[in-house]
Design an enzyme around this catalytic site. Structure first.
Site, short mmCIF file in Angstrom:
data_model
loop_
_atom_site.label_atom_id
_atom_site.label_comp_id
_atom_site.label_asym_id
_atom_site.label_seq_id
_atom_site.Cartn_x
_atom_site.Cartn_y
_atom_site.Cartn_z
N ARG A 1 0.81 -1.22 0.00
CA ARG A 1 0.00 0.00 0.00
C ARG A 1 0.84 1.26 0.00
O ARG A 1 0.53 2.25 -0.64
CB ARG A 1 -0.88 -0.02 1.28
CG ARG A 1 -1.97 1.00 1.24
CD ARG A 1 -3.19 0.45 0.59
NE ARG A 1 -4.12 1.47 0.17
CZ ARG A 1 -4.78 1.37 -0.99
NH1 ARG A 1 -4.57 0.38 -1.81
NH2 ARG A 1 -5.64 2.31 -1.33
N ARG B 1 -10.33 0.01 -1.82
CA ARG B 1 -9.46 0.90 -1.03
C ARG B 1 -9.18 2.13 -1.89
O ARG B 1 -8.16 2.25 -2.52
CB ARG B 1 -8.19 0.19 -0.62
CG ARG B 1 -8.42 -0.96 0.35
CD ARG B 1 -7.13 -1.58 0.87
NE ARG B 1 -6.42 -0.73 1.81
CZ ARG B 1 -5.32 -1.15 2.47
NH1 ARG B 1 -4.82 -2.36 2.24
NH2 ARG B 1 -4.70 -0.34 3.32
N PRO B 2 -10.16 3.06 -1.92
CA PRO B 2 -10.03 4.22 -2.82
C PRO B 2 -8.89 5.14 -2.40
O PRO B 2 -8.40 5.07 -1.26
CB PRO B 2 -11.38 4.92 -2.66
CG PRO B 2 -11.86 4.53 -1.31
CD PRO B 2 -11.35 3.13 -1.08
N ILE B 3 -8.46 5.99 -3.33
CA ILE B 3 -7.46 7.02 -2.99
C ILE B 3 -7.99 8.40 -3.37
O ILE B 3 -7.22 9.34 -3.61
CB ILE B 3 -6.09 6.75 -3.66
CG1 ILE B 3 -6.18 6.79 -5.18
CG2 ILE B 3 -5.49 5.43 -3.20
CD1 ILE B 3 -4.81 6.84 -5.85
N ASP B 4 -9.31 8.53 -3.38
CA ASP B 4 -9.92 9.81 -3.79
C ASP B 4 -9.52 10.96 -2.88
O ASP B 4 -9.34 12.10 -3.35
CB ASP B 4 -11.45 9.67 -3.81
CG ASP B 4 -12.01 9.23 -2.47
OD1 ASP B 4 -11.52 8.22 -1.93
OD2 ASP B 4 -12.91 9.91 -1.94
N ASP C 1 -6.41 -2.78 12.81
CA ASP C 1 -5.34 -3.75 12.53
C ASP C 1 -5.17 -4.77 13.65
O ASP C 1 -4.34 -5.67 13.55
CB ASP C 1 -4.01 -3.02 12.29
CG ASP C 1 -4.06 -2.21 11.01
OD1 ASP C 1 -3.20 -1.34 10.82
OD2 ASP C 1 -4.99 -2.44 10.21
N ARG D 1 5.52 -9.50 5.88
CA ARG D 1 5.45 -8.08 5.47
C ARG D 1 5.50 -7.16 6.69
O ARG D 1 5.93 -6.02 6.59
CB ARG D 1 4.15 -7.80 4.70
CG ARG D 1 4.11 -8.37 3.31
CD ARG D 1 2.88 -7.89 2.57
NE ARG D 1 2.68 -6.46 2.75
CZ ARG D 1 1.49 -5.87 2.61
NH1 ARG D 1 0.42 -6.57 2.31
NH2 ARG D 1 1.38 -4.56 2.78
C1 EPZ Z 1 -3.43 2.47 6.78
O1 EPZ Z 1 -4.05 2.09 5.56
C2 EPZ Z 1 -2.65 1.26 7.25
N1 EPZ Z 1 -1.62 0.92 6.27
C3 EPZ Z 1 -3.59 0.07 7.45
O2 EPZ Z 1 -2.81 -0.96 8.07
C4 EPZ Z 1 -4.71 0.45 8.42
O3 EPZ Z 1 -5.65 -0.60 8.45
C5 EPZ Z 1 -5.37 1.75 8.00
O4 EPZ Z 1 -4.40 2.79 7.78
C6 EPZ Z 1 -6.35 2.24 9.06
O5 EPZ Z 1 -5.67 2.47 10.26
C7 EPZ Z 1 -0.47 1.65 6.26
O6 EPZ Z 1 -0.29 2.56 7.06
C8 EPZ Z 1 0.56 1.25 5.24
P1 EPZ Z 1 -7.02 4.70 5.50
P2 EPZ Z 1 -4.73 3.24 4.63
O7 EPZ Z 1 -6.73 5.61 4.36
O8 EPZ Z 1 -3.96 4.50 4.78
C9 EPZ Z 1 -11.24 5.16 3.36
C10 EPZ Z 1 -1.72 -2.99 8.30
O9 EPZ Z 1 -2.21 -4.05 8.66
N2 EPZ Z 1 -10.53 6.00 2.38
O10 EPZ Z 1 -6.86 5.20 6.90
O11 EPZ Z 1 -4.92 2.67 3.28
C11 EPZ Z 1 -10.83 3.70 3.27
O12 EPZ Z 1 -11.57 3.02 2.28
C12 EPZ Z 1 -2.47 -2.14 7.31
O13 EPZ Z 1 -0.63 -2.51 8.71
C13 EPZ Z 1 -11.28 6.67 1.42
O14 EPZ Z 1 -12.50 6.56 1.38
O15 EPZ Z 1 -6.15 3.38 5.35
C14 EPZ Z 1 -11.15 3.21 4.66
O16 EPZ Z 1 -12.54 2.90 4.75
C15 EPZ Z 1 -3.68 -2.83 6.74
N3 EPZ Z 1 -10.63 7.44 0.51
C16 EPZ Z 1 -10.85 4.42 5.55
O17 EPZ Z 1 -10.85 5.55 4.67
C17 EPZ Z 1 -9.26 7.58 0.53
O18 EPZ Z 1 -8.72 8.33 -0.32
C18 EPZ Z 1 -9.51 4.36 6.27
O19 EPZ Z 1 -8.51 4.12 5.30
C19 EPZ Z 1 -8.52 6.89 1.51
C20 EPZ Z 1 -9.18 6.11 2.43
#
Ligand code: EPZ
Length: 428
Positions: free
Chosen positions: A93, A122-125, A305, A397
């Site tokens: 990621r 897992r969007p990146i919007d 997590d 990982r």
């Molecule tokens: C980080 O992922 C962690 N990964 C994840 O840990 C962890 O589960 C997550 O944060 C939540 O704490 C890393 O740090 C590398 P988010 P990330 O953006 O950044 C939504 C592990 O096991 N969202 O906080 O991808 C998304 O769909 C991993 O170490 C949007 O809608 O998570 C989710 O519902 C697995 N649009 C929520 O936000 C976006 O542009 C939280 O996602 C981005 C996210």
């Protein structure tokens, strides 16, 4: 191919040392290139996600030297603004942090869409929204995120969802932007604060990390520094849950107890005893586990997590527990593996209803993702008989020396190589 083989039923006793935080390291290492200088980073965990991000920087022309087993020195003065190919970016990621850093340093980035554990979409919007509001043009062309800007100008950015990745990526793009950037509804995880402290060590001006509002005043340039990464909250929590699930007496060392408060609270509710010291927590459990309800939330709530690991403990607790997942759409794939071991879990959308059973039975299971793999280890440790865990590359990982650390606590766990043919036969 490699598997873990575990013979369960042993209580855990002794000390375990926690390594540097994976989710801080995979943000801080790419962030080092913002300094265009020499940066030394200590307490780096020896895990494959870190090896991968270092390999990407190396491919882009940075010089990365191993100073000792957990310290690296990154010289990014010769780094070229190259695109990051799918073959590298798609394995995890955190590759998307290179968009924020390359945009921040070169005002231009081309990085393949990231990979990472499969929890549904897992969007990146929000990352893209942040980059655009800072003044970048962002397009996704043939699976590559292409971002470029004449200049980046600070502004106020509201995060519709609390997002760790989007908060970090906007911080990375904003530290060299002109003027003030305000991130509202920011994520507050410990690794966000760690990244802010690292950026400030390089001469950035980041305030408010750890609260809902982060303010970043753009700097002209950043300089090299030496920085030590915080201990891994989730690795620590995994050993805490394992100790409570197996029973026994385990001292989890080199931690920041405040980062573990929600995990400690739930383990106490389930019947364990948790004592906090300055940089350690001691987990003991001698009486029967009892049910408790858990809802995952962004920090400081119970970490998503830690959700699979907690489900294993609740699967053998007396009574019915409710486990709800509020962060991810589909983070219960591991339940099918646990059910094969005898767990009694019903999943309905984002809610798992867990009826505790007397014991689990060892069988062959798969790690469906990183934390699910850690949960399978805990399940194997408490199950009767032998458990074989396949696809353990997911576990490598994010967990340094996991076999050695659990074996030192008295677990009967081994890493074995399997022949290709055996793997195919097993695949059925
Ligand atoms: C980080 O992922 C962690 N990964 C994840 O840990 C962890 O589960 C997550 O944060 C939540 O704490 C890393 O740090 C590398 P988010 P990330 O953006 O950044 C939504 C592990 O096991 N969202 O906080 O991808 C998304 O769909 C991993 O170490 C949007 O809608 O998570 C989710 O519902 C697995 N649009 C929520 O936000 C976006 O542009 C939280 O996602 C981005 C996210």
């Amino acid at each position: 191919m490699e598997n873990f083989v575990i013979n369960g039923g042993h209580e855990l006793f002794g000390d375990v040392n926690i390594s540097g935080a994976k989710n801080a390291a995979v943000a801080i290492i790419p962030a080092a290139i913002l300094a265009n200088d020499v940066v030394r980073i200590e307490n780096i965990p020896k895990i494959s996600d870190v090896s991968l991000i270092i390999k990407i920087l190396d491919c882009m022309g940075a010089t990365v030297k191993m100073i000792n087993s957990d310290t690296i020195e990154i010289d990014s003065q010769a780094l070229r603004n190259k695109s990051v190919p799918y073959e590298l970016a798609s394995h995890f990621r955190a590759s998307y942090y290179l968009i924020g850093t390359m945009l921040g340093r070169f005002k231009n980035a081309e990085v393949a869409m990231p990979g990472g554990c499969d929890f549904g979409t897992r969007p990146i919007d929000l990352h893209i929204k942040g980059f655009k509001m800072l003044g970048a043009d962002v397009d996704i062309v043939n699976g590559m995120v292409c971002a470029k800007a004449e200049k980046l100008v600070g502004t106020s950015i509201y995060m519709d969802n609390v997002s760790v990745g989007a908060t970090i990526n906007v911080m990375l793009a904003a530290v060299l932007a002109r003027g003030l950037t305000v991130i509202e509804n920011a994520a507050k995880e410990p690794h966000i604060v760690d990244l802010a402290n690292f950026l400030n060590s390089m001469g950035a001006d980041v305030r408010g990390a750890g609260t809902d509002v982060i303010k970043i005043r753009g700097a002209e340039k950043l300089h090299g520094c030496t920085y030590s990464i915080i201990p891994d909250q989730i690795e620590a929590g995994t050993y805490m849950v394992a100790a409570a699930a197996c029973g026994g007496d385990v001292l989890v060392k080199n931690v920041i107890p405040k980062h573990l408060e929600s995990i400690s609270a739930k383990l106490i509710e389930a019947g364990a005893e948790v004592i906090e010291y300055d940089d350690a927590v001691r987990v003991t459990r001698y009486k029967a586990l009892n049910k408790c309800n858990v809802k995952t939330m962004p920090h400081p709530g119970f970490p998503t997590d830690m959700q699979p690991q907690m489900a294993v403990l609740l699967s053998v607790a007396h009574g019915t527990s409710l486990l709800s997942e509020s962060v991810w759409d589909n983070r219960f794939q591991y339940v099918g593996q646990l059910t094969r071991m005898g767990a009694n879990i019903q999943v309905d959308g984002k809610l798992a209803v867990i009826d505790g059973v007397d014991e689990l039975s060892g069988v062959k299971v798969k790690a469906t993702d990183l934390r699910a793999g850690a949960a399978m280890i805990i399940a194997g440790l408490i199950a009767k008989g032998e458990t074989v865990i396949e696809d353990i590359q997911y576990i490598d990982r994010g967990y340094e020396d996991v076999v050695q650390k659990f074996a030192a606590l008295g677990a009967d766990i081994k890493r074995i190589k399997t022949t290709e043919a055996e793997s195919i036969v097993n695949a059925g």
